[in-house]
Enzyme design. Structure first.
Site, short mmCIF file in Angstrom:
data_model
loop_
_atom_site.label_atom_id
_atom_site.label_comp_id
_atom_site.label_asym_id
_atom_site.label_seq_id
_atom_site.Cartn_x
_atom_site.Cartn_y
_atom_site.Cartn_z
N HIS A 235 -6.11 7.86 -1.38
CA HIS A 235 -7.70 8.05 -2.62
C HIS A 235 -8.73 8.39 -2.16
CE1 HIS A 235 -7.57 3.37 -1.35
NE2 HIS A 235 -9.06 3.99 -0.85
N ASP A 263 0.31 7.09 -2.27
CA ASP A 263 -1.09 7.07 -1.94
C ASP A 263 -1.24 7.23 0.24
OD1 ASP A 263 -3.20 6.72 -1.36
OD2 ASP A 263 -3.38 4.26 -2.17
#
Length: 391
Positions: A235, A263
Site C-alpha cells: 500500500h 500487502d
C-alpha cells in the site's frame, strides 16, 4: 550523508562480529526451505544482548528468563513442521505456550496412541480438540469468499480456541450487514465472534530494516534487504513509482506491488545505495542481524522496527488472518500484539534473528497499545523470486 556513513560503519562491524563475508553468507532463498534449521546459522548465540534487553523491557522478564524463552521458542519453531507431519489428518493446529515454554499441538480424537506418544516424545504438549486444522482452514476459506461489510474487521483460525474467529468493529455488531455476514460465516463452520477497534493501514504524510523511505508525500519503512533491493508494504506505492531514501536521494522504483488482496511490494536499489542484512534498533537496542526467515509459531515473541515508533515487541497472536481494510480485504496476514503508527508501514517484524514479515496496519498506537498485522516475508520472497540478504 548520515545514513551512508552509518551504514559503512555498520558493515565494518558485521565483518568483525558476524563473519559477514561473501564466502560465509548463506542467503535464505525463496526456492529453498527457509523454515528448516539448515536455513539458519547453527553456531550463532540464541539471542543478542539487544534482543534480551528489549524482552526484559517489554515482557517484564529477567535476562535469564528472556534467554530461556528465546531458546524455547527456537525449539518450538524447529518442531512445528515435523509435528504437523506426524499428526497427519488429525492435526488441529499448534502454538507456543509461554507458561510451559513448549509447543502445544492440537489433535482430533481419532489420533492414534502412537501419534500422540511420538509428539510427546519430540517435546510437544498434546491437546485433544474437536475440529481438525483442515476443517478450520476450509471454513476460513469459505468465509474469504463472502463479501465483508466495513463493520467486519478480520477473521482467522485460532488454533488454541479450535475455532475461526470473526472480529467485528466496536459498535457495529447490531448492523444488519454485519449480522448477515456473521450468520453466513457460522454456516461455513465453527465460528467465534469478537469485538475489536477498526483496522487501518499505517500511512504517513544502505537499505536497513525499519529505516524510512518516501514515495511522493507518503512515508513508509523498509522491511528487509533482499539481493537487488528491499521488500516492504504494497500500500506504500505502485509499480514504477520512484522511491527516495531518508536523505531525499533516489533509491530505486517499485518493481512489484500488490494491495489490496495482498500487502507486499519490492523496490530495486541503485544509485549508490546497497543492501545489508540488518534491522535498525533505533538506539533502543543495537541494530539486529538477519540470519534467516524461519516462521515463528503462534505465541512466540516478536519485535518490530519502523520509522515512526522505532522498536517494539509483543507476541504472535494469529496466522492466515484476513483483514478487511477500507480499501479491501488482505489475506494471509499474521496478527501480533505489537503496536504501530503511521509511517511504520512496510517495516520489519523479526523474531530472534529470523525475518518474519513487513508491517501492514492495525489499530491503536504505541501510547495506549494495540494490535498490528504483517505480511509474511516468505510469501513475498516466493511471489517475486527474491532471496533474503542474510548475515
Amino acid at each position: 550523508m548520515r545514513r551512508i556513513r552509518f551504514t559503512r560503519a555498520g558493515v565494518a562491524a558485521l565483518l568483525l562480529i558476524g563473519s559477514w563475508t561473501a564466502a560465509g553468507t548463506v542467503p535464505a532463498s525463496a526456492q529453498g526451505a527457509p523454515d528448516s534449521p539448515a536455513a539458519r546459522s547453527t553456531d550463532s548465540a540464541p539471542a543478542s544482548t539487544a534482543l534480551l534487553d528489549a524482552m526484559r523491557r517489554d515482557f517484564g522478564l529477567t535476562r535469564a528468563e528472556a534467554a530461556d524463552r528465546l531458546a524455547a521458542e527456537r525449539r518450538a519453531t524447529d518442531l512445528a513442521p515435523e509435528a504437523r507431519r506426524t499428526a497427519g489428518p488429525a492435526y488441529g493446529g499448534a502454538w507456543f505456550d509461554a507458561g510451559s515454554e513448549k509447543l502445544t499441538v492440537a489433535v482430533t480424537r481419532d489420533a492414534g496412541a502412537g501419534t500422540v506418544e511420538a509428539l510427546r516424545s519430540a517435546g510437544a504438549t498434546v491437546r485433544t480438540v474437536e475440529h481438525s486444522a483442515r476443517r478450520l482452514d476450509a471454513a476460513k476459506a469459505r468465509i474469504d469468499r463472502l463479501d465483508a461489510p466495513s463493520g467486519v474487521s478480520s477473521w482467522s483460525v485460532d488454533p488454541a480456541g479450535n475455532t475461526v474467529v470473526v472480529n467485528v468493529v466496536e459498535g457495529e455488531r447490531s448492523d444488519n450487514d454485519v449480522r448477515a455476514f456473521v450468520d453466513k460465516a457460522r454456516e461455513a463452520g465453527p465460528v467465534t465472534v469478537r469485538t475489536v477497534p477498526a483496522p487501518a493501514v499505517t500511512f504517513a504524510a544502505g537499505t536497513v530494516g525499519g529505516d524510512p523511505y518516501y514515495t511522493g508525500n507518503v512515508r513508509c519503512s523498509i522491511g528487509f534487504s533482499v539481493h537487488g533491493g528491499f521488500v516492504t508494504a504494497g500500500h506504500c506505492g505502485g509499480v514504477g513509482q520512484q522511491v527516495r531514501g531518508w536523505d531525499g536521494s533516489y533509491i530505486g522504483n517499485f518493481q512489484g506491488s500488490s494491495f489490496p488482496g495482498n500487502d507486499y511490494a519490492w523496490v530495486n536499489v541503485g544509485s549508490g545505495w546497497w543492501t545489508v542484512p540488518v534491522v535498525l534498533g533505533w538506539g533502543t537496542v543495537p541494530d539486529q542481524l538477519v540470519r534467516g526467515s524461519a516462521e515463528a509459531p503462534v505465541g512466540a515473541s516478536i519485535c518490530r522496527s519502523g520509522s515512526t515508533t522505532h522498536w517494539h515487541c509483543g507476541r504472535v497472536l494469529a496466522k492466515n488472518e484476513t483483514v478487511n481494510y477500507s480499501q479491501g480485504a488482505v489475506h494471509q496476514m499474521t496478527k501480533t500484539s505489537v503496536c504501530a503508527q503511521g509511517g511504520d508501514s512496510g517495516g520489519s517484524f523479526i523474531s530472534g534473528d529470523q525475518a518474519q514479515g513487513v508491517t501492514s496496519g492495525g489499530w491503536g498506537n504505541c501510547s495506549s497499545g494495540g494490535e498490528t498485522w504483517f505480511q509474511p516475508v516468505n510469501e513475498i520472497l516466493n511471489r517475486y523470486g527474491l532471496t533474503l540478504h542474510t548475515a
